[in-house]
Motif scaffolding. Sequence first.
Motif, mmCIF file in Angstrom:
data_model
loop_
_atom_site.group_PDB
_atom_site.id
_atom_site.type_symbol
_atom_site.label_atom_id
_atom_site.label_comp_id
_atom_site.label_asym_id
_atom_site.label_seq_id
_atom_site.Cartn_x
_atom_site.Cartn_y
_atom_site.Cartn_z
ATOM 1 N N GLY A 22 0.788 -1.220 0.000
ATOM 2 C CA GLY A 22 0.000 0.000 0.000
ATOM 3 C C GLY A 22 0.822 1.272 0.000
ATOM 4 N N ARG A 23 1.965 1.242 -0.640
ATOM 5 C CA ARG A 23 2.829 2.429 -0.652
ATOM 6 C C ARG A 23 2.694 3.190 -1.956
ATOM 7 N NH1 ARG A 23 7.994 0.384 2.422
ATOM 8 N NH2 ARG A 23 7.051 0.273 4.482
ATOM 9 N N VAL A 24 2.828 4.465 -1.855
ATOM 10 C CA VAL A 24 2.918 5.325 -3.020
ATOM 11 C C VAL A 24 4.226 6.081 -2.925
ATOM 12 C CG1 VAL A 24 0.431 5.567 -3.376
ATOM 13 C CG2 VAL A 24 1.613 7.184 -1.883
ATOM 14 N N PRO A 25 4.824 6.425 -4.018
ATOM 15 C CA PRO A 25 4.323 6.207 -5.362
ATOM 16 C C PRO A 25 4.509 4.763 -5.811
ATOM 17 C CG PRO A 25 6.470 7.246 -5.473
ATOM 18 C CD PRO A 25 6.108 7.164 -4.016
ATOM 19 N N THR A 26 3.685 4.381 -6.754
ATOM 20 C CA THR A 26 3.793 3.099 -7.434
ATOM 21 C C THR A 26 3.696 3.387 -8.924
ATOM 22 O OG1 THR A 26 2.844 1.856 -5.599
ATOM 23 C CG2 THR A 26 2.686 0.844 -7.773
ATOM 24 N N LEU A 27 4.628 2.863 -9.683
ATOM 25 C CA LEU A 27 4.648 3.079 -11.119
ATOM 26 C C LEU A 27 4.507 1.729 -11.805
ATOM 27 C CD1 LEU A 27 5.116 4.980 -13.558
ATOM 28 C CD2 LEU A 27 7.574 4.562 -13.260
ATOM 29 N N VAL A 28 3.464 1.586 -12.631
ATOM 30 C CA VAL A 28 3.242 0.371 -13.408
ATOM 31 C C VAL A 28 3.700 0.659 -14.831
ATOM 32 C CG1 VAL A 28 1.561 -1.338 -14.175
ATOM 33 C CG2 VAL A 28 1.260 -0.211 -11.951
ATOM 34 N N LEU A 29 4.715 -0.080 -15.276
ATOM 35 C CA LEU A 29 5.271 0.117 -16.617
ATOM 36 C C LEU A 29 4.409 -0.579 -17.667
ATOM 37 C CD1 LEU A 29 9.054 -0.447 -15.799
ATOM 38 C CD2 LEU A 29 7.716 1.669 -15.699
#
Length: 170
Positions: A22-29
């Motif tokens: 549940g952490r941000v930031p999260t980057l989905v490529l």
Amino acid sequence: MAERETTLRDPGAVVLPHSPVGRVPTLVLADGTVLTETALILPYLDTLGGAYPLLPPATLSRCGQVLGLLEGMAVWNRELRRPEHERSPGVIALETTRVNRVADTLEAQGWTAPARPDAADILLGCALGYAERRHRAWPWRQGHPALARVFDTLAERPSFRDTLPPLSGI
């Protein structure tokens, strides 16, 4: 890349399938690879060949200090969100001291508002924006005029102005 708003304390948060912690930031490529944590995302962004590097070697120490500032604010803020009878005065005092110590150190370093912000500048802007909007228990502007000038300059940029978090009650 699409930006998604999320509420981390919501068990149905849109980030949880990608970042189970549940952490941000999260980057989905595009290929489905998921990067979480600022310390992993920033080096990846540098590989994309922007106009200038976000993480030149000289900025790494400053990044570490600002990440420590953010961590202290997060722990302090989390403690303040607990019911009053469950709060730890010791934790609050420790994190208040840590946050003030780091801010005083950053102030003494003579940060200036950059024309081309690097990762440390961006992290500092985000940290102070968080304090301004979500951790108002800390009057960070008091005694930190250089940091206030840096933040105010960064806050004029559309990338900052358009992503300000909502005000919090704390």
